[in-house]
Design an enzyme around this catalytic site. Structure first.
Site, PDB file in Angstrom:
ATOM      1  N   SER A 199      31.433  39.956  45.991  1.00 41.38           N
ATOM      2  CA  SER A 199      31.933  39.883  44.624  1.00 41.38           C
ATOM      3  C   SER A 199      33.463  39.853  44.572  1.00 41.38           C
ATOM      4  CB  SER A 199      31.364  41.057  43.822  1.00 41.38           C
ATOM      5  OG  SER A 199      31.616  40.926  42.451  1.00 41.38           O
ATOM      6  N   ASP A 253      35.507  36.181  39.118  1.00 43.02           N
ATOM      7  CA  ASP A 253      35.658  36.886  40.386  1.00 43.02           C
ATOM      8  C   ASP A 253      35.083  36.022  41.500  1.00 43.02           C
ATOM      9  OD1 ASP A 253      32.975  37.174  39.759  1.00 43.02           O
ATOM     10  OD2 ASP A 253      32.833  39.209  40.535  1.00 43.02           O
ATOM     11  N   ASP A 312      32.381  35.821  43.209  1.00 44.72           N
ATOM     12  CA  ASP A 312      31.024  35.262  43.199  1.00 44.72           C
ATOM     13  C   ASP A 312      30.596  34.766  41.828  1.00 44.72           C
ATOM     14  OD1 ASP A 312      30.594  37.789  42.017  1.00 44.72           O
ATOM     15  OD2 ASP A 312      28.568  37.921  42.834  1.00 44.72           O
ATOM     16  N   ASP A 340      30.103  36.212  38.838  1.00 41.20           N
ATOM     17  CA  ASP A 340      29.280  36.931  37.861  1.00 41.20           C
ATOM     18  C   ASP A 340      30.116  37.719  36.861  1.00 41.20           C
ATOM     19  OD1 ASP A 340      30.084  39.040  39.473  1.00 41.20           O
ATOM     20  OD2 ASP A 340      28.070  39.806  39.858  1.00 41.20           O
TER      21      ASP A 340
END
Length: 448
Positions: free
Chosen positions: A104, A243, A245, A247
């Site tokens: 993340s 961010d 990733d 999400d």
């Protein structure tokens, strides 16, 4: 509550090459997942594997693939894709599970493994417990005729772009809007610019040159100063940051001022209430700003707080029949559009509100007056959870809470994803807030 040996609040995460984030453990993890999915069925299960742009993702992709194939599971390799895209693809491709290799918003030398069910939702506790039990069992390699097969999915990007565009009305357009898009050198780098340009935006894209080592480095939702400066320099209408990733999403207005997840929740809740789209209760977390709760209350919108973590927000939404929730960090859940937190889809929902109402981002926030709040992270060499049990820390916490009683709130909690203790102080006076935060943080640092 189940005590997990391996799973944290968002899958398994840590420093590459240490502890659980090693090739040999991930090999066993893939094998365990394959065995759990194969139980009680005559056909081979199918698992999707996606990843962000970290260089270690190649190693863990191969390890997961080998473990799954050995257990008799078929694998589809998606490559670098946002985490929510894997959730969507797992569902639409009728896979039995989806796996994302990502840490993340963490730096490149961390990595992790996240899982999705066949419906594109986070795994429940029972499935996580079954995987943990299977990890402890001997490694399984089925007879050669039952080994899984591997293929690479070629049309994943197009599928996800169409899914994202379908989350806004057919006539929605971004023509006439200048945006800065910060993709954190992460999983949205190749998808988000394409999508926003297709919708007509004039775009300045930063954080779109991943090299395996620069993910989240000075860019993305944890480094909004880069986005803010670019917005001001380019004269853009607003900025959007994801961010690593994809999400999470945060924004800046035309002046470069930060617009966090609490702000975005307010924009969406107010507009959806007026349009009739809002259902049930809006869900925040214990860390949500008190000003958000007050503003929603003024509008007659029910608001509840869940524990920190998007899985707990999701659980509370399901239990309360709600469709909108999130965290100040930028995890937003729009459950009438996506099964999990989706930075791109959430950004589109906000932009659709602004276009429909003819407002700038700063104008859409005029009804929200947040209480001064600040969070600091204190590094902790051992298990961060131990910090809250130390007598001197507990005493300092009691004193801090007494200092702001009736005027604010104090939170001290170990991070579920990093070796840090997070301290948050909220108070109606900025000087009181800062003094209380400094005193408590000093005690925690001395105890570390």
């Amino acid at each position: 509550m189940r005590v997990s040996r391996y799973f944290g609040t968002d899958g398994i995460r840590g420093r590459v090459g240490q502890g659980l984030i090693s090739a040999d453990f991930v090999l066993r993890l893939g094998n365990a997942l394959g065995r759990v999915l194969a139980q009680g069925r005559d056909t081979r299960p199918m698992v999707l594997i996606g990843k962000d742009t970290r260089i270690s993702g190649y190693m863990f992709e191969s390890a997961l693939e080998a473990g799954l194939v050995a257990a008799g599971a078929d694998v589809q390799l998606i490559g670098p894709m946002p985490t929510p895209a894997i959730a969507f693809l797992t569902n639409t491709l009728r896979a039995d599970a989806g796996v994302v290799i990502s840490a993340s918003h963490n730096p490149h030398d961390d990595n992790g493994i996240k899982f999705f069910s066949a419906m594109g939702e986070k795994l429940d506790d029972a499935t996580e417990a079954a995987i943990e039990a299977a990890i402890e069992a001997p490694f399984l390699t089925v007879d050669s005729e039952y080994l899984g097969k591997v293929k690479r999915t070629r049309d994943a990007i197009g599928r996800y772009i169409e899914f994202s565009k379908a989350s806004v009305p057919r006539g929605f357009t971004l023509r006439g809007l200048k945006l800065v898009l910060d993709c954190a050198h992460g999983a949205t780098y190749h998808i988000a610019p394409m999508l926003f340009r297709e919708l007509g935006a004039e775009l300045v894209a930063i954080g779109v040159d991943p090299d395996g080592l620069n993910i989240n480095a000075g860019v993305g939702s944890t480094h909004l100063e880069t986005l803010a400066a670019t917005v001001r320099e380019s004269g853009a209408d607003l900025g959007i940051a994801f961010d690593g990733d994809g999400d999470r999403v945060l924004m800046t207005d035309a002046q470069g001022r930060t617009v966090d997840g609490d702000d975005l929740l307010y924009v969406l809740a107010r507009a959806w209430r007026a349009s009739g789209r809002l259902k049930g209760t809006v869900v925040g977390t214990l860390m949500s700003n008190y000003g958000l709760e007050q503003a929603l209350g003024t509008l007659g919108i029910p608001f509840i707080r869940a524990k920190v973590g998007d899985r707990y927000v999701h659980q509370a939404l399901v239990e309360s029949g709600g469709v909108l929730g999130g965290e100040a960090s930028g995890h937003l859940l729009c459950l009438d559009r996506a099964t999990t937190g989706d930075g791109i889809v959430s950004a589109l929902q906000v932009l659709e509100v602004l276009r429909h109402e003819g407002l700038t981002l700063s104008q859409a926030l005029l009804g929200l007056h947040k209480v001064p709040q600040k969070t600091v992270n204190v590094c902790w060499s051992g298990p961060a959870r131990a910090a809250v049990e130390m007598p001197e820390v507990r005493q300092a916490l009691v004193e801090a809470q007494a200092a702001v009683q009736g005027r604010g709130r104090v939170f001290l909690r170990p991070s579920g994803t990093e070796p840090v203790v997070r301290i948050t102080v909220e108070a109606d006076d900025v000087v009181l807030m800062q003094q209380t935060l400094d005193r408590l943080a000093d005690v925690v640092r001395d105890a570390a």
